[in-house]
Design a protein around this motif. Structure first.
Motif, PDB file in Angstrom:
ATOM      1  N   PHE A 132      10.582  66.111 -16.880  1.00 24.80           N
ATOM      2  CA  PHE A 132      11.763  65.666 -16.134  1.00 24.80           C
ATOM      3  C   PHE A 132      12.751  64.900 -17.011  1.00 24.80           C
ATOM      4  CE2 PHE A 132       8.789  66.283 -12.559  1.00 24.80           C
ATOM      5  CZ  PHE A 132       9.584  67.087 -11.755  1.00 24.80           C
ATOM      6  N   ALA A 133      12.246  64.092 -17.942  1.00 29.91           N
ATOM      7  CA  ALA A 133      13.148  63.304 -18.796  1.00 29.91           C
ATOM      8  C   ALA A 133      13.962  64.197 -19.715  1.00 29.91           C
ATOM      9  CB  ALA A 133      12.351  62.285 -19.605  1.00 29.91           C
ATOM     10  N   VAL A 134      13.325  65.207 -20.301  1.00 27.20           N
ATOM     11  CA  VAL A 134      14.066  66.128 -21.174  1.00 27.20           C
ATOM     12  C   VAL A 134      15.090  66.912 -20.365  1.00 27.20           C
ATOM     13  CG1 VAL A 134      13.865  68.201 -22.609  1.00 27.20           C
ATOM     14  CG2 VAL A 134      12.264  66.313 -22.922  1.00 27.20           C
ATOM     15  N   TYR A 135      14.700  67.348 -19.177  1.00 21.35           N
ATOM     16  CA  TYR A 135      15.661  68.063 -18.325  1.00 21.35           C
ATOM     17  C   TYR A 135      16.872  67.184 -18.003  1.00 21.35           C
ATOM     18  CZ  TYR A 135      17.830  70.247 -14.305  1.00 21.35           C
ATOM     19  OH  TYR A 135      18.764  70.795 -13.449  1.00 21.35           O
ATOM     20  N   GLU A 136      16.612  65.925 -17.643  1.00 23.64           N
ATOM     21  CA  GLU A 136      17.713  65.014 -17.316  1.00 23.64           C
ATOM     22  C   GLU A 136      18.600  64.775 -18.534  1.00 23.64           C
ATOM     23  OE1 GLU A 136      15.308  62.398 -13.908  1.00 23.64           O
ATOM     24  OE2 GLU A 136      15.778  61.530 -15.865  1.00 23.64           O
ATOM     25  N   PHE A 137      17.987  64.623 -19.695  1.00 26.59           N
ATOM     26  CA  PHE A 137      18.758  64.406 -20.917  1.00 26.59           C
ATOM     27  C   PHE A 137      19.659  65.601 -21.216  1.00 26.59           C
ATOM     28  CE2 PHE A 137      19.247  64.863 -25.516  1.00 26.59           C
ATOM     29  CZ  PHE A 137      19.826  63.642 -25.836  1.00 26.59           C
ATOM     30  N   LEU A 138      19.107  66.804 -21.099  1.00 26.12           N
ATOM     31  CA  LEU A 138      19.891  68.011 -21.351  1.00 26.12           C
ATOM     32  C   LEU A 138      21.008  68.171 -20.330  1.00 26.12           C
ATOM     33  CD1 LEU A 138      16.986  70.489 -22.202  1.00 26.12           C
ATOM     34  CD2 LEU A 138      18.522  69.347 -23.807  1.00 26.12           C
ATOM     35  N   ALA A 139      20.713  67.837 -19.070  1.00 27.47           N
ATOM     36  CA  ALA A 139      21.729  67.932 -18.024  1.00 27.47           C
ATOM     37  C   ALA A 139      22.877  66.964 -18.276  1.00 27.47           C
ATOM     38  CB  ALA A 139      21.101  67.678 -16.657  1.00 27.47           C
ATOM     39  N   MET A 140      22.547  65.762 -18.755  1.00 29.99           N
ATOM     40  CA  MET A 140      23.573  64.762 -19.026  1.00 29.99           C
ATOM     41  C   MET A 140      24.444  65.142 -20.206  1.00 29.99           C
ATOM     42  SD  MET A 140      22.215  60.859 -18.625  1.00 29.99           S
ATOM     43  CE  MET A 140      21.003  61.039 -19.937  1.00 29.99           C
ATOM     44  N   THR A 141      23.823  65.660 -21.245  1.00 31.23           N
ATOM     45  CA  THR A 141      24.527  65.839 -22.514  1.00 31.23           C
ATOM     46  C   THR A 141      25.106  67.231 -22.721  1.00 31.23           C
ATOM     47  OG1 THR A 141      22.421  66.382 -23.598  1.00 31.23           O
ATOM     48  CG2 THR A 141      23.124  64.071 -23.639  1.00 31.23           C
ATOM     49  N   SER A 142      24.741  68.179 -21.876  1.00 30.07           N
ATOM     50  CA  SER A 142      25.263  69.538 -22.042  1.00 30.07           C
ATOM     51  C   SER A 142      26.753  69.590 -21.756  1.00 30.07           C
ATOM     52  CB  SER A 142      24.526  70.512 -21.114  1.00 30.07           C
ATOM     53  OG  SER A 142      23.191  70.659 -21.508  1.00 30.07           O
ATOM     54  N   GLU A 143      27.440  70.373 -22.528  1.00 23.02           N
ATOM     55  CA  GLU A 143      28.880  70.549 -22.351  1.00 23.02           C
ATOM     56  C   GLU A 143      29.094  71.694 -21.355  1.00 23.02           C
ATOM     57  OE1 GLU A 143      29.671  71.472 -26.331  1.00 23.02           O
ATOM     58  OE2 GLU A 143      29.571  69.403 -27.048  1.00 23.02           O
ATOM     59  N   GLY A 144      29.259  71.336 -20.108  1.00 22.13           N
ATOM     60  CA  GLY A 144      29.414  72.367 -19.082  1.00 22.13           C
ATOM     61  C   GLY A 144      28.060  72.827 -18.573  1.00 22.13           C
ATOM     62  N   LYS A 145      27.872  74.136 -18.433  1.00 19.36           N
ATOM     63  CA  LYS A 145      26.650  74.701 -17.870  1.00 19.36           C
ATOM     64  C   LYS A 145      25.483  74.569 -18.837  1.00 19.36           C
ATOM     65  CE  LYS A 145      24.940  78.888 -15.606  1.00 19.36           C
ATOM     66  NZ  LYS A 145      25.250  80.302 -15.254  1.00 19.36           N
ATOM     67  N   ILE A 146      24.303  74.221 -18.290  1.00 22.89           N
ATOM     68  CA  ILE A 146      23.114  74.069 -19.123  1.00 22.89           C
ATOM     69  C   ILE A 146      22.591  75.454 -19.525  1.00 22.89           C
ATOM     70  CG2 ILE A 146      20.795  73.105 -19.248  1.00 22.89           C
ATOM     71  CD1 ILE A 146      21.520  71.259 -16.981  1.00 22.89           C
ATOM     72  N   PRO A 147      22.426  75.721 -20.831  1.00 22.54           N
ATOM     73  CA  PRO A 147      21.868  77.018 -21.258  1.00 22.54           C
ATOM     74  C   PRO A 147      20.403  77.129 -20.847  1.00 22.54           C
ATOM     75  CG  PRO A 147      22.124  75.529 -23.128  1.00 22.54           C
ATOM     76  CD  PRO A 147      22.787  74.863 -21.967  1.00 22.54           C
ATOM     77  N   ARG A 148      20.098  78.079 -19.996  1.00 21.56           N
ATOM     78  CA  ARG A 148      18.772  78.148 -19.400  1.00 21.56           C
ATOM     79  C   ARG A 148      17.666  78.410 -20.411  1.00 21.56           C
ATOM     80  NH1 ARG A 148      19.605  81.564 -13.736  1.00 21.56           N
ATOM     81  NH2 ARG A 148      21.026  80.064 -12.732  1.00 21.56           N
ATOM     82  N   PHE A 149      17.862  79.415 -21.266  1.00 17.81           N
ATOM     83  CA  PHE A 149      16.796  79.783 -22.193  1.00 17.81           C
ATOM     84  C   PHE A 149      16.544  78.662 -23.202  1.00 17.81           C
ATOM     85  CE2 PHE A 149      15.203  82.053 -26.035  1.00 17.81           C
ATOM     86  CZ  PHE A 149      14.004  82.488 -25.492  1.00 17.81           C
ATOM     87  N   ALA A 150      17.610  78.095 -23.736  1.00 16.64           N
ATOM     88  CA  ALA A 150      17.462  77.005 -24.700  1.00 16.64           C
ATOM     89  C   ALA A 150      16.789  75.795 -24.053  1.00 16.64           C
ATOM     90  CB  ALA A 150      18.826  76.616 -25.266  1.00 16.64           C
ATOM     91  N   SER A 151      17.186  75.486 -22.833  1.00 19.07           N
ATOM     92  CA  SER A 151      16.584  74.356 -22.127  1.00 19.07           C
ATOM     93  C   SER A 151      15.108  74.601 -21.847  1.00 19.07           C
ATOM     94  CB  SER A 151      17.334  74.100 -20.816  1.00 19.07           C
ATOM     95  OG  SER A 151      18.674  73.756 -21.061  1.00 19.07           O
TER      96      SER A 151
END
Length: 274
Positions: free
Chosen positions: A41-60
């Motif tokens: 959950f923490a990594v998901y939240e970090f990626l959601a916060m810092t992603s520029e626009g839409k979160i890349p699904r495969f990379a995430s």
């Protein structure tokens, strides 16, 4: 409405504290499960916060999978099956390599920012949680509980002193509400907690007052830094909370921000002092 929020915050906080304490005391697979859930959950939240626009699904998916695999790999160190440990570490490294290679095929966004975001998630979140698992496997549980207690006492003490006596800003650019009075108040509370542990609880009788007081001071300082670092990230990204998973508290990352910096410093302190 305010009373209801306080009740919800208290209940969710109690569940969080209970999960941490229960996992530390139980050890084994419970620590692996706890750190894996926190990492997910923490990594998901970090990626959601810092992603520029839409979160890349495969990379995430690669980033989150790598973080969870690392928790399992380090958690398995307490067991004797070296082949399984080596295989898990191999999978973790492979996921990092695949993540780097896949960036070559991404046609949108800044590739440097994207890779930096992915690897920071590993360094900032996954690795400290893995170190926490290592600490739980190799050091007495009372020391891990002391670390957690110091974090919570520091937070409580800083809030109580800062809200009643705080006048001088600690780091206004990052966190306008934090004050020097609150900082020193939190540290004082940690020292008092260390003295109480040594004086009143038999499980801490084997540790000197000096050892525990220094431990409390170290935790207090770096718990504050950990909180400020996450505040810096959130302020940069323009968000108030890292997520909404924990009612009344925000996200998982909001709850473990201090822990992420305290854990590696605790390992250094225990290795030097024990």
């Amino acid at each position: 409405m305010k009373t209801k929020n306080i009740i919800i915050r208290s209940l969710s906080g109690t569940v969080y504290v209970g999960a941490l304490v229960g996992a530390v005391l139980s050890g084994g697979v419970w620590i692996i499960l706890l750190t894996s859930i926190l990492a997910f959950f923490a990594v998901y939240e970090f990626l959601a916060m810092t992603s520029e626009g839409k979160i890349p699904r495969f990379a995430s998916a690669l980033d989150i999978s790598a973080a969870v695999i690392l928790q399992i790999a380090v958690g398995m160190l307490q067991y004797s099956n070296r082949k399984v440990q080596a295989a898990l570490i191999g999978v973790y490294l492979l996921l990092l390599v695949v993540r780097a290679v896949t960036q070559l095929y991404a046609e949108h966004g800044n590739p440097v920012h994207s890779l930096a975001r992915s690897f920071m998630a590993q360094m900032y979140i996954a690795m400290p949680l893995a170190i926490f698992s290592f600490l739980c496997s190799w050091f007495p549980p009372q020391l891990i509980l002391a670390m957690l207690i110091f974090i919570w006492v520091n937070d409580t003490g800083a809030f109580c002193v800062g809200s009643t006596m705080g006048k001088h800003k600690l780091f206004e650019r990052i966190s306008p509400k934090k004050t020097w009075e609150g900082f020193w108040g939190g540290m004082l509370f940690c020292v008092i907690a260390a003295v109480v542990m040594c004086a009143c609880f038999n499980q801490y009788s084997g540790f000197s007052y000096g050892f525990m007081c220094r431990f409390g001071i170290v935790v207090s300082v770096f718990a504050t830094f950990g909180d400020l670092i996450e505040s810096m990230i959130k302020r940069t990204c323009g968000v108030k909370d890292s997520g909404k998973l924990i009612p009344g508290h925000g996200g998982i990352l909001d709850r473990i921000d201090s822990l992420l910096l305290v854990v590696p410093v605790t390992l250094i302190y225990l290795c030097l002092a024990c």
